[in-house]
Design a protein around this motif. Structure first.
Motif, PDB file in Angstrom:
ATOM      1  N   LEU A   1      17.430 -14.515  49.793  1.00  0.00           N
ATOM      2  CA  LEU A   1      17.974 -15.910  49.674  1.00  0.00           C
ATOM      3  C   LEU A   1      18.836 -15.818  50.396  1.00  0.00           C
TER       4      LEU A   1
ATOM      5  N   ILE B   1      14.172 -19.210  38.038  1.00  0.00           N
ATOM      6  CA  ILE B   1      13.691 -20.772  39.338  1.00  0.00           C
ATOM      7  C   ILE B   1      12.042 -20.633  39.468  1.00  0.00           C
TER       8      ILE B   1
ATOM      9  N   ALA C   1      14.031 -22.403  49.093  1.00  0.00           N
ATOM     10  CA  ALA C   1      14.013 -21.686  48.411  1.00  0.00           C
ATOM     11  C   ALA C   1      12.175 -22.434  47.590  1.00  0.00           C
ATOM     12  N   LYS C   2      12.284 -22.698  46.400  1.00  0.00           N
ATOM     13  CA  LYS C   2      11.336 -23.066  45.431  1.00  0.00           C
ATOM     14  C   LYS C   2      10.224 -24.269  46.082  1.00  0.00           C
TER      15      LYS C   2
ATOM     16  N   LEU D   1      21.203 -21.757  38.847  1.00  0.00           N
ATOM     17  CA  LEU D   1      22.046 -21.124  38.955  1.00  0.00           C
ATOM     18  C   LEU D   1      23.436 -21.260  38.111  1.00  0.00           C
TER      19      LEU D   1
ATOM     20  N   SER E   1      16.820 -11.304  45.690  1.00  0.00           N
ATOM     21  CA  SER E   1      18.349 -12.434  46.166  1.00  0.00           C
ATOM     22  C   SER E   1      18.903 -12.048  47.775  1.00  0.00           C
TER      23      SER E   1
ATOM     24  N   TYR F   1      17.016 -16.142  40.113  1.00  0.00           N
ATOM     25  CA  TYR F   1      16.133 -16.635  41.185  1.00  0.00           C
ATOM     26  C   TYR F   1      14.415 -16.313  40.408  1.00  0.00           C
TER      27      TYR F   1
ATOM     28  N   ASN G   1      26.718 -21.563  42.082  1.00  0.00           N
ATOM     29  CA  ASN G   1      26.163 -23.054  41.151  1.00  0.00           C
ATOM     30  C   ASN G   1      26.458 -24.266  41.816  1.00  0.00           C
TER      31      ASN G   1
ATOM     32  N   LEU H   1      18.321 -23.329  47.446  1.00  0.00           N
ATOM     33  CA  LEU H   1      17.532 -22.624  46.413  1.00  0.00           C
ATOM     34  C   LEU H   1      16.631 -23.813  45.308  1.00  0.00           C
ATOM     35  N   THR H   2      16.554 -25.103  46.059  1.00  0.00           N
ATOM     36  CA  THR H   2      15.675 -26.198  46.031  1.00  0.00           C
ATOM     37  C   THR H   2      14.265 -26.071  46.783  1.00  0.00           C
TER      38      THR H   2
ATOM     39  N   LEU I   1      21.017 -19.263  51.464  1.00  0.00           N
ATOM     40  CA  LEU I   1      22.367 -20.182  51.186  1.00  0.00           C
ATOM     41  C   LEU I   1      23.706 -20.011  52.430  1.00  0.00           C
TER      42      LEU I   1
ATOM     43  N   VAL J   1      16.206 -25.830  38.918  1.00  0.00           N
ATOM     44  CA  VAL J   1      17.286 -25.023  40.337  1.00  0.00           C
ATOM     45  C   VAL J   1      18.860 -24.979  39.560  1.00  0.00           C
TER      46      VAL J   1
END
Length: 429
Positions: free
Chosen positions: A205, A401, A238-239, A412, A202, A398, A227, A235-236, A209, A408
């Protein structure tokens, strides 16, 4: 992590504060003490690597004792993984705590809130503050006071294999996350190497962010923001990196496999810190060819701004020290420009003082590579006593996800609920 101050701890804090007030920085007339008149023994807890870094600090301590022969330093090297609980236990009980402790910047707010470390504004410890880079200095501040003196610093950047990018026809490292994903695909197609390896921790990450205008929480508004829409966008992305641009992540051994793949030329780009460079240069992709390792800022997000967290360590003085004057003097000496130059040369860590970046210091490739990143992209993390505890539920969700076990937004939202247990009085957006 402690969620609040117990009655016993509060009593301890009052006692420590009272004892600290009796030994500040002056004589009975209120005048500052002459450093030559300060005497006694202080204990210093150091978390530097015992084999590769500690000898440099020990040599500086000898210089300090030669300069101030009435002061003796009891040096103790404490493993980084042990020091937080060891110091908190000693500080809470009022028994066995060091006079000066090397403190991870992520723990500053918690130690200050608990009353375990002394504010240093106006003391000899905090000298020539204009010489400090602003971001490391900001890591030492909490609620308008300065509780530490920056010693060494770091941040995250984009490390890359220049030859692989050139082979793929990429002239410059990616400046945005969209370019990062596109370049990673091009690298795989044209070289056979993977574009990147996503670190599922994290902490790593945070650049995603920050660059999308998101954060863990907003202390001024007492609001949990992990969130919100900006975090969902981060996060989208990151995915998408995980699914489309990364070598398959081994979640059980991600860091080790990531490092091995990068240094041996199987991966072209990583989000990493200066601590990894020594290992990177030992691999087949860079050994004997150090100039093949490139340094660039982390990519920018939708907001167009590239940002990465500031790491490193500050020297802090125990609030209940029986010899604050010597502690202040020692802290001043160990964070001075001459000392930081010696530390940089001996350990390869980045100084926090601007004047310490001499030509000799910047002769180190990783220091030269990361110095501009500190000024361009580094920012202090959210100043909350519970900040360290927040990374655990974030990391857990995370991974869910990334593995597709949670959406996502769902992951969150679950993270925000866990944050609310730690951040009493904070609302969830």
């Amino acid at each position: 992590m402690r969620r609040g101050i117990s009655i016993a701890a509060a009593v301890t804090v009052v006692a420590l504060t009272a004892s600290a007030c009796g030994g500040s920085g002056g004589d009975s007339t209120g005048k500052p003490k002459d450093p030559k008149d300060i005497s006694g023994t202080i204990t210093y807890w150091d978390t530097s690597d015992a084999a590769t870094e500690a000898p440099t600090y020990k040599a500086l301590i000898k210089q300090f004792e030669n300069k101030y022969p009435k002061i003796k330093v009891d040096y103790q090297n404490i493993p980084f993984t042990d020091i937080e609980q060891k110091f908190k236990s000693a500080a809470k009980s009022g028994k066995g705590a060091p006079d000066v402790v090397r403190t991870d910047v992520g723990l500053m707010a918690e130690y200050a809130e608990l009353g375990y470390i002394a504010p240093l504004d106006g003391t000899p410890a905090l000298k020539d503050t204009g010489d400090f880079s602003s971001v490391p200095l900001n890591t030492a501040r909490y609620k308008g006071k300065t509780y530490g003196v920056p010693s060494v610093t770091d941040t995250l950047g984009l490390l890359y294999n220049k030859k692989l990018l050139k082979q793929a026809g990429i002239a410059q490292p990616p400046a945005t996350w969209d370019e990062f994903i596109a370049d990673a695909k091009t690298i795989k197609e044209k070289t056979g190497a993977y574009g990147t390896y996503l670190n599922p921790d994290s902490y790593f990450l945070l650049p995603l962010l920050y660059s999308n205008g998101a954060d863990l929480a907003d202390p001024s508004a007492k609001k949990i923001t992990i969130n919100d829409g900006a975090a969902v966008k981060a996060l989208t992305t990151a995915k998408k990196i995980n699914d489309e641009a990364s070598m398959k992540v081994d979640f059980a051994n991600a860091y080790q496999n990531m490092q091995a793949a990068f240094k041996n030329g199987k991966v072209a780009m990583l989000i990493q810190g200066p601590w990894s460079v020594g290992d990177d240069l030992s691999g087949t992709a860079f050994k004997g060819d150090e100039k093949n390792l490139g340094f660039a800022p982390v990519p920018a997000g939708a907001g167009g701004k590239a940002q990465a967290p500031t790491g490193g360590h500050n020297l802090t003085v125990y609030q209940g020290s029986g010899n604050l004057d010597a502690g202040y003097l020692f802290t001043q000496f160990m964070t001075s420009a001459p000392s930081q130059i010696e530390i940089a040369k001996g350990t390869g860590t980045l100084p926090t003082r601007k004047s310490a970046y001499t030509s000799e210091v910047t002769g180190d490739a990783k220091i030269a590579g990361f110095q501009p990143l500190l000024e361009k992209t580094a920012r202090a993390r959210v100043a909350l006593p519970q900040a360290g505890s927040l990374f655990t539920p974030l990391a857990q969700n995370y991974v869910k996800i990334l593995q597709g076990d949670e959406s996502v937004q769902g992951g969150l939202d679950a993270t925000a609920k866990e944050f609310q247990k730690l951040l009493k009085g904070f609302s969830v957006g």
